[in-house]
Design an enzyme around this catalytic site. Structure first.
Site, mmCIF file in Angstrom:
data_model
loop_
_atom_site.group_PDB
_atom_site.id
_atom_site.type_symbol
_atom_site.label_atom_id
_atom_site.label_comp_id
_atom_site.label_asym_id
_atom_site.label_seq_id
_atom_site.Cartn_x
_atom_site.Cartn_y
_atom_site.Cartn_z
ATOM 1 N N GLN A 82 5.585 -0.332 11.578
ATOM 2 C CA GLN A 82 5.637 1.024 12.136
ATOM 3 C C GLN A 82 4.951 1.081 13.487
ATOM 4 O O GLN A 82 3.770 0.771 13.603
ATOM 5 C CB GLN A 82 4.954 1.988 11.160
ATOM 6 C CG GLN A 82 4.812 3.411 11.675
ATOM 7 C CD GLN A 82 4.241 4.342 10.618
ATOM 8 O OE1 GLN A 82 4.909 4.693 9.663
ATOM 9 N NE2 GLN A 82 2.986 4.730 10.774
ATOM 10 N N GLY A 83 5.689 1.464 14.520
ATOM 11 C CA GLY A 83 5.142 1.570 15.867
ATOM 12 C C GLY A 83 4.861 3.008 16.245
ATOM 13 O O GLY A 83 5.644 3.628 16.977
ATOM 14 N N GLU A 130 5.525 9.429 3.227
ATOM 15 C CA GLU A 130 4.472 8.416 3.133
ATOM 16 C C GLU A 130 3.641 8.559 1.870
ATOM 17 O O GLU A 130 3.087 7.587 1.374
ATOM 18 C CB GLU A 130 3.574 8.497 4.367
ATOM 19 C CG GLU A 130 2.632 7.333 4.510
ATOM 20 C CD GLU A 130 1.940 7.308 5.859
ATOM 21 O OE1 GLU A 130 1.342 6.279 6.189
ATOM 22 O OE2 GLU A 130 1.997 8.322 6.585
ATOM 23 N N SER A 168 -6.775 11.160 10.334
ATOM 24 C CA SER A 168 -8.209 11.309 10.074
ATOM 25 C C SER A 168 -8.493 12.588 9.291
ATOM 26 O O SER A 168 -7.673 13.513 9.242
ATOM 27 C CB SER A 168 -8.986 11.335 11.390
ATOM 28 O OG SER A 168 -8.702 12.532 12.099
ATOM 29 N N SER A 181 0.975 4.651 16.343
ATOM 30 C CA SER A 181 -0.302 4.848 17.030
ATOM 31 C C SER A 181 -0.400 4.005 18.292
ATOM 32 O O SER A 181 0.145 2.899 18.372
ATOM 33 C CB SER A 181 -1.468 4.496 16.102
ATOM 34 O OG SER A 181 -1.525 5.365 14.996
#
Length: 382
Positions: free
Chosen positions: A115-116, A234, A359, A118
């Site tokens: 997965q690209g 997810e 976060s 962040s």
């Protein structure tokens, strides 16, 4: 949601257990294991469509598979990003050609994905991505950097969130591109060494890498919509399997507390009971989420629950061992004097649990603004 299991579910459980018992300890490497799973149709049970080499399974059967897999000590999955993130996204937003090209190899365990998303300076703030994708005829030329990319060294493909409109800002003008990783000189992967000594994450550099125009998912300018849809996939059935792993870790901490005598401390005993009770609460929350009765902020609530829970378990794991936890693993060996013990690894790795995957601060903001309707925090506020 009532998650009672039917007779058919229990028959399915017996089939799963028998298959795992016959295959788990016969595979030498993780890529071969993915192909083994795919050959018998065990990849893609949760997809809303069958016919790509995957089996059809009810929601309760998906729960059975996830929990039995976790209990079987089967190898960690290398194909879960393609199976659980990319595939549902293509089923929701992809063209017929994209589905027929990419879903069968995922179901067969033949192609692995990473997965690209962040980037440096745009981790939790995903709308700040700067990776650029410039169209050149029938393909896009991609330049930029991604970070914290799991499985990038093993992956055959990467789904990349990139800016296709150079004049756009924030969540506008983005594209969701399917990019082959085998582009020497154009795609470079650098492992990131963590304080555990392992390298689960990587940096990925795109230096003029190419993606075909027909591998843009959802169309021009819809990358943000597609990316957010993916994040909704997810946290599903996999959270229940995660909790089986958590339960095993908690059992190990309880055993260590008994062996060290720490369990006689009423404070430690109370913390152990709290961890057990909160784990049961997380399971109920996960079941309600799967049943669609937990509300729009359920994924953020779940992330807050398990992230902080797992960190506190890591702290408790080293506390019950006392000073010995700072010296070496319980099964210390002269042949591997610097290896971390399970409790030390749990403590160190869980420090990141409240950061990756969104976060705690981001999750609380989502709940406050999108669920409770509270005023948005002013930009630049300290």
């Amino acid at each position: 949601m009532d998650f009672g299991f039917s007779r058919e579910d229990e028959d399915f459980r017996a089939e799963v257990r028998a298959w795992l018992a016959a295959h788990v300890h016969r595979t030498a490497d993780r890529r071969t294991w993915e192909r083994t799973l795919g050959a018998d149709g065990w990849i893609g049970l949760g997809w809303p469509e069958a016919g790509y080499g995957n089996r059809a399974a009810t929601l309760t059967q998906q729960v059975v598979w996830a929990e039995e897999y976790a209990r079987s000590a089967a190898p960690p999955r290398s194909g879960h990003i393609g199976e659980n993130l990319l595939a549902p996204t293509l089923l929701a937003h992809g063209t017929a050609e994209q589905k027929s090209r990419f879903l069968p190899p995922v179901a067969a365990g033949e192609e692995l994905w990473c997965q690209g998303y962040s980037e440096p300076g745009a981790g939790s703030d995903l709308a700040g991505v700067r990776t650029a994708a410039v169209r050149e005829g029938d393909r896009y030329r991609i330049s930029g950097q991604k970070i914290w990319t799991s499985l990038a060294r093993e992956a055959d493909w990467c789904f990349v969130l990139a800016r296709t409109d150079p004049e756009s800002r924030r969540h506008h003008g983005l594209g969701f591109l399917l990019v082959p990783m085998d582009q020497p000189g154009r795609v470079e992967v650098r492992p990131i060494r963590q304080m555990t000594g392992t390298s689960d994450f990587n940096e990925v550099f795109f230096d003029g890498a190419y993606a075909r125009v027909e591998h843009l998912v959802g169309g021009e300018g819809r990358g943000w919509e597609v990316a957010m849809s993916l994040l909704g996939f997810e946290r599903g059935v996999a959270t229940l399997a995660q909790q089986v792993g958590f339960a095993a870790e908690l059992d190990a901490v309880v055993r260590a507390a008994v062996e060290s005598g720490a369990v006689r401390d009423p404070v430690v005993r109370a913390r152990l009971v709290r961890q057990w009770a909160e784990l049961r609460t997380m399971r109920r929350h996960a079941l309600r989420t799967l049943g669609g009765s937990a509300g729009p902020g359920a994924p953020s609530v779940a992330k807050l629950l398990w992230g902080t829970w797992h960190q506190r378990l890591g702290e408790l794991a080293v506390q019950v061992r006392g000073a010995r936890a700072a010296v070496g693993p319980a099964d210390w060996s002269p042949s591997a004097p610097y290896e971390l013990g399970a409790d030390q690894h749990l403590f160190l790795f869980s420090r990141a649990d409240t950061i990756y995957g969104g976060s705690d601060q981001v999750q609380r903001t989502i709940i406050a603004e999108r669920v409770l309707g509270l005023p948005r925090e002013p930009k630049g506020a300290v």
